[in-house]
Design an enzyme around this catalytic site. Structure first.
Site, PDB file in Angstrom:
ATOM      1  CE  LYS A 139      -2.131   1.640   3.535  1.00 30.74           C
ATOM      2  NZ  LYS A 139      -1.863   3.183   3.459  1.00 30.74           N
TER       3      LYS A 139
ATOM      4  CG  ASP B  29      -4.881   4.621   1.451  1.00 30.90           C
ATOM      5  OD1 ASP B  29      -5.885   5.092   1.239  1.00 30.90           O
ATOM      6  OD2 ASP B  29      -3.679   4.492   2.672  1.00 30.90           O
TER       7      ASP B  29
ATOM      8  CE  LYS C 129      -7.390   6.508   4.081  1.00 33.63           C
ATOM      9  NZ  LYS C 129      -6.247   6.792   3.860  1.00 33.63           N
TER      10      LYS C 129
ATOM     11  N   PRO D 225     -17.213  15.188  -8.752  1.00 33.14           N
ATOM     12  CG  PRO D 225     -19.366  14.689  -8.852  1.00 33.14           C
ATOM     13  CD  PRO D 225     -18.561  15.643  -8.295  1.00 33.14           C
TER      14      PRO D 225
END
Length: 245
Positions: A44, A71, A73, A78
């Site tokens: 990760k 990762d 996030k 959008p």
């Protein structure tokens, strides 16, 4: 032992272990990676390392045969989130994530951005409630639900948007598997072998407990990266998981 790209680039792991790389120096990160086998885990890469070292770090890990969970996030409007997710797919990562709190339109846009990649698309996972957060933290944000209740609400929205699964605590995994089904992937940080310090995670479990709870992929950091023999630590964890299964 060092595992080179030529010897391991085709390696496929069935291990649910994802090792969190949290290094300030690229050379130290790669020195650690060269001690472990891509058959024993995935890796990760989070915000700090990606900000410091960029996409080339991901390529360096892939060249050594590792699947990479990016990762970052993503949490934005959008269109911006969709473009970021597509860029991650172009990079060839195995998994990428967004914040479920970004809402249904954002998650749907991220999902649609991966459609052109077909079977080569990464797993798209949403973050529900960070494992460091407790009820008091949510209350400070105006959320009156418990972490488990809020995570379930966000997980339901994630599934409705067609994503592959969620990041959740191991404590939520049993309930989530019952509610959302076996195909909905559960990715869990805060996993630490027995005897490890809790660190900055608040809701933790051992690998064996996580597997029993229904976790599909378990993120383990310092117990592996700070081990004097990380390759053996990984083998021990995987062996314990096979016994548990």
């Amino acid at each position: 032992m060092t595992f080179t790209a030529s010897s391991s680039s085709c390696a496929i792991t069935e291990s649910p272990v994802v090792v969190a790389l949290d290094y300030h120096e690229r050379d130290k990160a790669l020195a650690f990676v060269d001690k472990i086998d891509p058959r024993d885990c995935r890796l990760k890469v989070g915000k700090e390392m990606f900000t410091l070292f960029g996409p080339q770090l991901v390529r360096d890990l892939q060249q050594r045969g590792f699947d990479v969970f990016l990762d970052l996030k993503f949490h934005d409007i959008p269109n911006t989130t969709a473009r970021a997710v597509a860029a991650a797919a172009d990079l060839g990562v195995w998994m990428v994530n967004v914040h479920a709190s970004g809402g249904a339109r954002m998650m749907a846009a991220a999902r649609d951005a991966l459609a052109p990649f077909g079977k080569d698309a990464p797993l798209l996972i949403a973050v529900t409630v960070l494992t460091s957060m407790e009820t008091s933290d949510l209350r400070d944000l105006g959320v009156t639900l418990s972490p488990a209740e809020h995570a379930e609400r966000l997980a339901r929205l994630t599934q409705q948007c067609g994503l592959d699964g969620v990041v959740c605590s191991a404590q939520e995994a049993v309930r989530f598997k019952q509610v959302f089904g076996a195909a909905f992937k559960l990715v869990t940080p805060g996993i630490r072998p027995a005897g490890s310090e809790a660190g900055d995670q608040r809701r933790i479990m051992t690998p064996e407990q996580a597997l029993s709870a229904g976790v599909d992929y378990m993120v383990i950091g310092r117990p592996v990266t700070q081990s004097v023999d990380p390759a053996q630590t990984l083998k021990d964890i995987n062996a314990s998981l096979k016994r548990e299964a």
